[in-house]
Design an enzyme around this catalytic site. Structure first.
Site, PDB file in Angstrom:
ATOM      1  N   GLU A   1      -6.707   3.683   8.014  1.00 38.63           N
ATOM      2  CA  GLU A   1      -6.289   3.565   6.623  1.00 38.63           C
ATOM      3  C   GLU A   1      -6.666   4.823   5.857  1.00 38.63           C
ATOM      4  OE1 GLU A   1      -7.603   0.723   2.952  1.00 38.63           O
ATOM      5  OE2 GLU A   1      -6.780  -0.265   4.723  1.00 38.63           O
TER       6      GLU A   1
ATOM      7  N   ARG B   1       0.811  -1.218   0.000  1.00 38.38           N
ATOM      8  CA  ARG B   1       0.000   0.000   0.000  1.00 38.38           C
ATOM      9  C   ARG B   1       0.851   1.278   0.000  1.00 38.38           C
ATOM     10  NH1 ARG B   1      -2.401  -3.599  -1.455  1.00 38.38           N
ATOM     11  NH2 ARG B   1      -4.358  -4.446  -0.673  1.00 38.38           N
TER      12      ARG B   1
ATOM     13  N   SER C   1     -12.546   1.450   3.322  1.00 38.33           N
ATOM     14  CA  SER C   1     -12.188   0.961   4.655  1.00 38.33           C
ATOM     15  C   SER C   1     -11.553   2.079   5.476  1.00 38.33           C
ATOM     16  CB  SER C   1     -11.201  -0.205   4.541  1.00 38.33           C
ATOM     17  OG  SER C   1     -11.805  -1.304   3.905  1.00 38.33           O
TER      18      SER C   1
END
Length: 323
Positions: free
Chosen positions: A307, A180, A228
């Protein structure tokens, strides 16, 4: 020009004289966010990559903060807006060109559209992003992934603009991709070249529909949200045996499904999605994040890490891309 802030009308006027794209003053950022939240800023809608170079060079000359914004998922913009030059990467940087099994993809193209178009042409690799509500540039910048794949797995080159306004084409080996993350902080992605694998269009179409069905039935995709909110716990210290393991499972087990702060709600469908029920502010969402962290820590001794990127007033993520 005297030392200015990005909100000064003279900034918009000076930039208009230098670019082909549109410059908007006092533009509400909520229209560019999947949360539909965010106050005013000076926004550039580039007509092409050259406008991005011009804007970053101008920002460097004037000492202005800047912020690159794509489809606005995975972030929370502040209620009082940004005193930064917001470069909205969209039309003008949304090309998709096939060259054999290689595809040149503009940063402003929505990832789901890139997924469908390449799949319809009989190529797999980007099809996994059919349900991801973000742009190609944002996906590359954060190395977005799902269904067992990520952008790093298909990229051959990435075209970036440096803070100085200089453009550079980076080979895949020169980009420090990790989970990520791309390691491209301080640079703005304007395009990428990917290599995809030929596959039967009918088979890819079946996979597309299955992945889209999973998104549709398992997440509140039709309500304003960021995706999310928390990362799933992990790492060498994560020793939990049995019981809830994912962020969503922990939040649900803490009894927080449906819990609200103002207009922000923990989704009754998926506990790791916080939705804007109509009039949520960034402060509401931030308060809901903080409350959820405290409750999960109190109940299970697990510290959740956001996140979603918290932009602006919390001192994070200026002079970078969240495309």
């Amino acid at each position: 020009m005297d030392r200015l802030t990005a909100r000064d009308p003279r900034v918009a006027a000076a930039l208009r004289a230098r670019v082909r794209g549109e410059v908007r003053e006092g533009e509400g950022l909520g229209r560019y966010s999947t949360y539909r939240i965010g106050g005013p800023a000076t926004v550039l809608l580039p007509a092409g990559p050259e406008d991005v170079s011009t804007a970053l060079r101008f920002a460097a000359e004037e000492g202005l903060a800047w912020f690159a914004l794509g489809l606005g998922s995975n972030l929370l913009l502040p209620d009082d807006g940004l005193d930064a030059l917001v470069i909205r990467i969209g039309k003008g940087l949304d090309q998709l060109v096939r060259e054999g099994d290689r595809w040149r993809v503009g940063a402003g193209l929505p990832a789901p559209l890139a997924a469908r178009r390449t799949a319809e042409a009989g190529y797999a690799g980007l099809h996994i992003f059919v349900g991801v509500p973000g742009s190609v540039g944002g996906g590359v910048y954060m190395n977005a992934g799902c269904h067992g794949g990520d952008w790093a797995g298909v990229i051959e080159t990435v075209t970036v603009v440096h803070e100085t306004g200089d453009t550079e084409v980076l080979a895949r080996e020169g980009v420090p991709f990790s989970y990520r993350r791309s390691g491209l902080s301080g640079r703005l992605v304007v395009g990428t070249t990917v290599r995809l694998r030929p596959e039967d269009p009918a088979r890819i179409g079946e996979e597309l529909e299955e992945m889209y069905r999973w998104r549709r039935e398992g997440t509140p995709f039709n309500q304003p949200c960021c995706g999310s909110v928390f990362q799933n716990p992990g790492g060498p210290s994560w020793k939990r045996e049995g019981g809830p393991r994912t962020a969503g499972q922990l939040i649900e087990a803490a009894g927080l499904k449906g819990f609200r702060v103002g207009g922000a709600e923990v989704s009754p469908m998926h506990a790791n999605y916080f939705v804007n029920t109509g009039d949520a502010t960034a402060a509401d969402v931030r308060a809901l994040i903080d409350h959820t962290c405290r409750e999960v820590e109190r109940r299970f001794g697990v510290g959740l890490e956001p996140e979603v990127k918290l932009i602006g007033r919390w001192g994070e993520y200026l002079n970078r891309s969240e495309q």
